[in-house]
Write an enzyme that holds these catalytic residues in place. Structure first.
Site, PDB file in Angstrom:
ATOM      1  N   HIS A 272       0.832  -1.211   0.000  1.00 52.69           N
ATOM      2  CA  HIS A 272       0.000   0.000   0.000  1.00 52.69           C
ATOM      3  C   HIS A 272       0.867   1.260   0.000  1.00 52.69           C
ATOM      4  CE1 HIS A 272      -4.024  -1.856   1.414  1.00 52.69           C
ATOM      5  NE2 HIS A 272      -3.227  -2.834   1.037  1.00 52.69           N
ATOM      6  N   ASP A 325      -0.515  -5.226   5.885  1.00 47.82           N
ATOM      7  CA  ASP A 325      -1.528  -6.090   5.271  1.00 47.82           C
ATOM      8  C   ASP A 325      -1.430  -6.085   3.751  1.00 47.82           C
ATOM      9  OD1 ASP A 325      -2.435  -3.330   5.435  1.00 47.82           O
ATOM     10  OD2 ASP A 325      -4.320  -4.057   4.597  1.00 47.82           O
ATOM     11  N   GLU A 326      -1.984  -7.106   3.129  1.00 46.51           N
ATOM     12  CA  GLU A 326      -2.157  -7.220   1.684  1.00 46.51           C
ATOM     13  C   GLU A 326      -0.873  -6.900   0.912  1.00 46.51           C
ATOM     14  OE1 GLU A 326      -6.897  -5.997   1.662  1.00 46.51           O
ATOM     15  OE2 GLU A 326      -5.398  -4.513   1.092  1.00 46.51           O
ATOM     16  N   VAL A 327       0.199  -7.569   1.271  1.00 47.93           N
ATOM     17  CA  VAL A 327       1.477  -7.351   0.591  1.00 47.93           C
ATOM     18  C   VAL A 327       1.572  -8.316  -0.590  1.00 47.93           C
ATOM     19  CG1 VAL A 327       3.983  -7.291   0.810  1.00 47.93           C
ATOM     20  CG2 VAL A 327       2.537  -6.639   2.754  1.00 47.93           C
ATOM     21  N   ASN A 328       1.395  -7.767  -1.779  1.00 52.34           N
ATOM     22  CA  ASN A 328       1.518  -8.562  -3.005  1.00 52.34           C
ATOM     23  C   ASN A 328       2.992  -8.606  -3.393  1.00 52.34           C
ATOM     24  OD1 ASN A 328       1.527  -9.604  -5.592  1.00 52.34           O
ATOM     25  ND2 ASN A 328      -0.286  -8.470  -6.250  1.00 52.34           N
TER      26      ASN A 328
END
EC number: 3.2.1.52
Length: 343
Positions: A272, A325-328
């Site tokens: 993010h 969070d949400e680490v691609n």
């Protein structure tokens, strides 16, 4: 795109109203004549009606808190504004059953706002008396602030008589929060909020006895906060004007502190974080692959350290939120210099 200020004002009011409704369902509402929320731990009342004097005053007789910063006096003045709801109190007050003022006794001389601070209080309202005083006793000034909110909920402006009434006296209320962390989140990375709107949210939190504003400041969409150590970071803001200076952030923190509200700052890492690279492209894995942050470079960690260092000069709360969070990770695996670094 960020919404217009007017639209956001309506959105904030709707959110606060929904929050109030949830609190009434969970902790408050009217029960046995007690129309206080959140519902206090213990409350008893009578059936008499008292009237607030036109010269209703604050007394601190017996208190150990000196109020050198004016924190208590300012809270008392805000409470009076809430009770009078912007009306002129010019009706004839009865000669009996009049409350002359409120005596606030605080047992601690300190007013540093720390997480886990004692926020308990006792509130006594007498049955009658020509020059009677209600009484608040609290361990800290922040417990007293909550007591003032409760006292305001006992009062009612009589539009026909143009005086302030306090019904169902005498009152005895003993209260303390069930949870040390009672928070509300705002997200200014996706929707810029002007300072007056944020202050309005803080005021609403104080009415509800909430004590942590979770300020989600930065995300992939924008980086609106000034970071003096790395001044180009806020190039990732939505626009030139949709930014917060360091002084702006400090103003919010100080405004919140005076209402018993801590500010928990959030800056998401390492995902993010696309907005970071607008000012410092080296933070991106590549121009085509712009998040998460490039963890193979020492510069990335220097920037994070600079942000956290600058945070300590503004945000006094003991916690900071780092997301995570949400680490691609596809950009890491697809970028040769990063994949070689961690193999």
């Amino acid at each position: 795109m960020p919404l217009a200020v007017g639209s956001w004002a309506r959105e904030v009011l709707l959110c606060v109203g929904f929050l109030a409704w949830l609190f009434v369902l969970a902790f408050g509402g009217e029960h046995d004549g007690v129309n206080i929320w959140p519902m206090p731990k213990l409350a008893s009342h009578g059936l008499q009606t008292l009237f607030l004097s036109k010269d209703f005053v604050l007394s601190t007789q017996g208190s150990k808190y000196g109020d050198g910063s004016g924190l208590l006096k300012a809270a008392f003045d805000r409470m009076i504004d809430v009770v009078e709801v912007n009306h002129i109190v010019d009706g004839r007050t009865p000669t009996s059953s009049v409350l002359a003022g409120l005596n606030v006794v605080i047992l601690s001389p300190q007013d540093q706002l720390n997480f886990g601070i004692d926020e308990s209080y006792k509130l006594d309202v007498p049955a009658a008396g020509k020059h009677a005083y209600a009484r608040i006793e609290a361990q800290t000034v922040y417990g007293a602030l909550h007591a003032l909110q409760t006292f305001s909920q006992l009062c009612h402006f009589n539009i026909y008589k143009r005086i302030v009434e306090l019904q169902l006296a005498p009152w005895y209320i003993l209260d303390q929060p069930r949870f040390p962390y009672r928070g509300l989140l705002i997200d200014t990375s996706r929707h810029y909020l002007p300072l007056p709107i944020i202050k309005g949210v803080i005021d609403s939190m104080a009415y509800s006895k909430l004590n942590v504003l979770h300020w989600h400041i930065v995300d992939k969409q924008s980086f609106p906060l000034e970071i003096p150590s790395y001044p180009r970071l806020w190039s990732g803001a939505y626009s030139y004007s949709e930014r917060y200076t360091k002084a702006d952030a400090l103003e919010i923190v100080q405004y919140a502190e005076r209402r018993g509200v801590n500010v928990l700052a959030e800056i998401d890492v390492p995902g993010h974080a696309r907005s970071w690279g607008v000012g410092y492209p080296d933070l991106w894995p590549s121009a085509e692959c712009q998040e998460p942050l490039d963890v193979s470079k020492e510069f990335t960690f220097k920037v994070i350290d600079g942000i956290l260092s600058d945070f300590t000069k503004v945000f006094k709360f003991r916690f900071v939120h780092l997301g995570g969070d949400e680490v691609n990770t596809s950009c890491w695996t697809n970028t040769p210099h990063i994949s070689e670094w961690y193999v």
